[in-house]
Design an enzyme around this catalytic site. Structure first.
Site, PDB file in Angstrom:
ATOM      1  N   GLU A   5      28.623  -9.778   3.294  1.00  0.00           N
ATOM      2  CA  GLU A   5      28.257 -10.669   2.200  1.00  0.00           C
ATOM      3  C   GLU A   5      28.715 -10.089   0.880  1.00  0.00           C
ATOM      4  O   GLU A   5      29.176 -10.791   0.013  1.00  0.00           O
ATOM      5  CB  GLU A   5      26.744 -10.895   2.217  1.00  0.00           C
ATOM      6  N   ASP A   6      28.584  -8.764   0.727  1.00  0.00           N
ATOM      7  CA  ASP A   6      28.952  -8.136  -0.537  1.00  0.00           C
ATOM      8  C   ASP A   6      29.295  -6.669  -0.283  1.00  0.00           C
ATOM      9  O   ASP A   6      28.938  -6.109   0.746  1.00  0.00           O
ATOM     10  CB  ASP A   6      27.796  -8.246  -1.525  1.00  0.00           C
ATOM     11  N   HIS A  66      21.440 -10.516   0.335  1.00  0.00           N
ATOM     12  CA  HIS A  66      22.357 -11.352  -0.433  1.00  0.00           C
ATOM     13  C   HIS A  66      22.782 -10.534  -1.637  1.00  0.00           C
ATOM     14  O   HIS A  66      22.051 -10.410  -2.609  1.00  0.00           O
ATOM     15  CB  HIS A  66      21.680 -12.655  -0.864  1.00  0.00           C
ATOM     16  N   ILE A  68      24.603  -6.739  -3.149  1.00  0.00           N
ATOM     17  CA  ILE A  68      24.233  -5.328  -3.125  1.00  0.00           C
ATOM     18  C   ILE A  68      24.752  -4.713  -4.417  1.00  0.00           C
ATOM     19  O   ILE A  68      25.788  -5.101  -4.938  1.00  0.00           O
ATOM     20  CB  ILE A  68      24.791  -4.588  -1.891  1.00  0.00           C
TER      21      ILE A  68
END
EC number: 3.1.1.2
Length: 73
Positions: A5-6, A66, A68
């Site tokens: 996600e990140d 969601h 970082i």
């Protein structure tokens, strides 16, 4: 395997990667698997992501990362 996600890369080349986001309307490849945080050392010749162990007592079943970010002191 389920995508990241990140990612946040520190000046020393360590990268922290969040994975496992479940969001309404977006297909989840592992809907029953909790989220994860990985560490990758980009200084290595063949870097690979290694899952970090999360402390006991943390509600891992509902972990849905969601984004970082890191704080350097």
């Amino acid at each position: 395997e389920t995508g990241s996600e990140d990612i946040d890369i520190l000046p020393n080349g360590l990268a922290f990667i969040s994975s496992g986001l479940k969001y309404p309307g977006i297909k989840s490849f592992a809907p029953d698997k909790p989220g994860e945080i990985f560490l990758m050392d980009l200084n290595e010749d063949n870097p690979r992501a290694v899952e970090l162990r999360i402390s006991r007592g943390f509600d891992l079943a509902s972990f849905n990362p969601h984004g970082i970010s890191t704080y350097i002191d």
